[in-house]
Design a protein around this motif. Structure first.
Motif, PDB file in Angstrom:
ATOM      1  N   ILE A 257       0.859  -1.179   0.000  1.00 18.16           N
ATOM      2  CA  ILE A 257       0.000   0.000   0.000  1.00 18.16           C
ATOM      3  C   ILE A 257       0.900   1.235   0.000  1.00 18.16           C
ATOM      4  N   CYS A 258       0.701   2.127  -0.956  1.00 17.09           N
ATOM      5  CA  CYS A 258       1.462   3.385  -1.045  1.00 17.09           C
ATOM      6  C   CYS A 258       2.965   3.101  -1.134  1.00 17.09           C
TER       7      CYS A 258
ATOM      8  N   ALA B 285      -1.925   3.004 -10.624  1.00 21.59           N
ATOM      9  CA  ALA B 285      -2.408   3.200  -9.252  1.00 21.59           C
ATOM     10  C   ALA B 285      -2.447   1.894  -8.490  1.00 21.59           C
ATOM     11  N   ALA B 286      -2.547   0.786  -9.201  1.00 19.04           N
ATOM     12  CA  ALA B 286      -2.516  -0.553  -8.594  1.00 19.04           C
ATOM     13  C   ALA B 286      -1.925  -1.502  -9.621  1.00 19.04           C
ATOM     14  N   MET B 287      -1.186  -2.490  -9.125  1.00 17.46           N
ATOM     15  CA  MET B 287      -0.547  -3.461 -10.004  1.00 17.46           C
ATOM     16  C   MET B 287      -0.590  -4.822  -9.332  1.00 17.46           C
ATOM     17  N   LYS B 288      -0.389  -5.852 -10.132  1.00 13.85           N
ATOM     18  CA  LYS B 288      -0.297  -7.202  -9.571  1.00 13.85           C
ATOM     19  C   LYS B 288       0.694  -8.007 -10.387  1.00 13.85           C
ATOM     20  N   SER B 289       1.198  -9.034  -9.756  1.00 14.72           N
ATOM     21  CA  SER B 289       2.045  -9.960 -10.453  1.00 14.72           C
ATOM     22  C   SER B 289       1.196 -10.646 -11.514  1.00 14.72           C
ATOM     23  N   SER B 290       1.731 -10.822 -12.691  1.00 17.57           N
ATOM     24  CA  SER B 290       0.985 -11.485 -13.767  1.00 17.57           C
ATOM     25  C   SER B 290       0.703 -12.934 -13.436  1.00 17.57           C
TER      26      SER B 290
END
Length: 170
Positions: free
Chosen positions: A87-88, A162-167
């Motif tokens: 977060i942040c 603004a948000a990401m994730k592992s593929s």
């Protein structure tokens, strides 16, 4: 040092990087009937594993990952088979240490923003990808380039990542 009397099956470890909201994060986790524990950001991976965490949260904080003296994590934490939510500052740290690029923003973003969901699986499961959600933004740095193996899952007008994730959806 202390010894844990018993392990909780749904323990979430929150690594505190100095956010004003760390206690609120812990409370929200407990409201979902999961045990949470707040540990200092410098906690070793070995000490963290004593809690048998089901998940790890990197909190926000006032530091900038672009500064040499900012808190960093032992790279072993990224090799664990434990989900991590940043977060942040926590997200920026994940990006920075996993090979992405984090830079100061031209203008500090502070205040209300509209978050658009690009991927409504995993973290945003079931949320509308058409409507924008009001969120509070407060940051002077932003992820400029994703780390290898990551994808964007949400954006705002001023934060394309603004948000990401592992593929890897696991």
């Amino acid at each position: 040092h202390f010894t844990l009397m018993h392990a909780h099956h749904d323990t979430i470890v929150i690594l505190d990087f100095g956010s004003q909201y760390t206690q609120l994060i812990a409370r929200r986790i407990r409201e979902f009937h999961a045990f949470s524990v707040i540990l200092p950001a410098h906690t070793s991976v070995q000490d963290l594993l004593e809690y048998h965490p089901k998940g790890i949260i990197f909190s926000g904080g006032p530091a900038s990952v672009t500064q040499a003296q900012s808190p960093k994590m032992d790279g072993q934490i990224f090799e664990l088979d434990i989900p991590i939510l940043g977060i942040c500052y926590g997200m920026q740290l994940l990006a920075h240490q996993c090979g992405g690029t984090v830079n100061p923003t031209p203008h500090r973003e502070f205040g209300r923003a509209d978050l658009s969901i690009d991927d409504n699986t995993n973290l945003f499961l079931g949320l509308d990808t058409v409507a924008a959600f009001p969120v509070w933004m407060s940051h002077g740095d932003s992820v400029q380039q994703l780390p290898p193996g990551f994808k964007v899952i949400a954006h705002t007008a001023h934060a394309p990542i603004a948000a990401m994730k592992s593929s890897d959806d696991s």
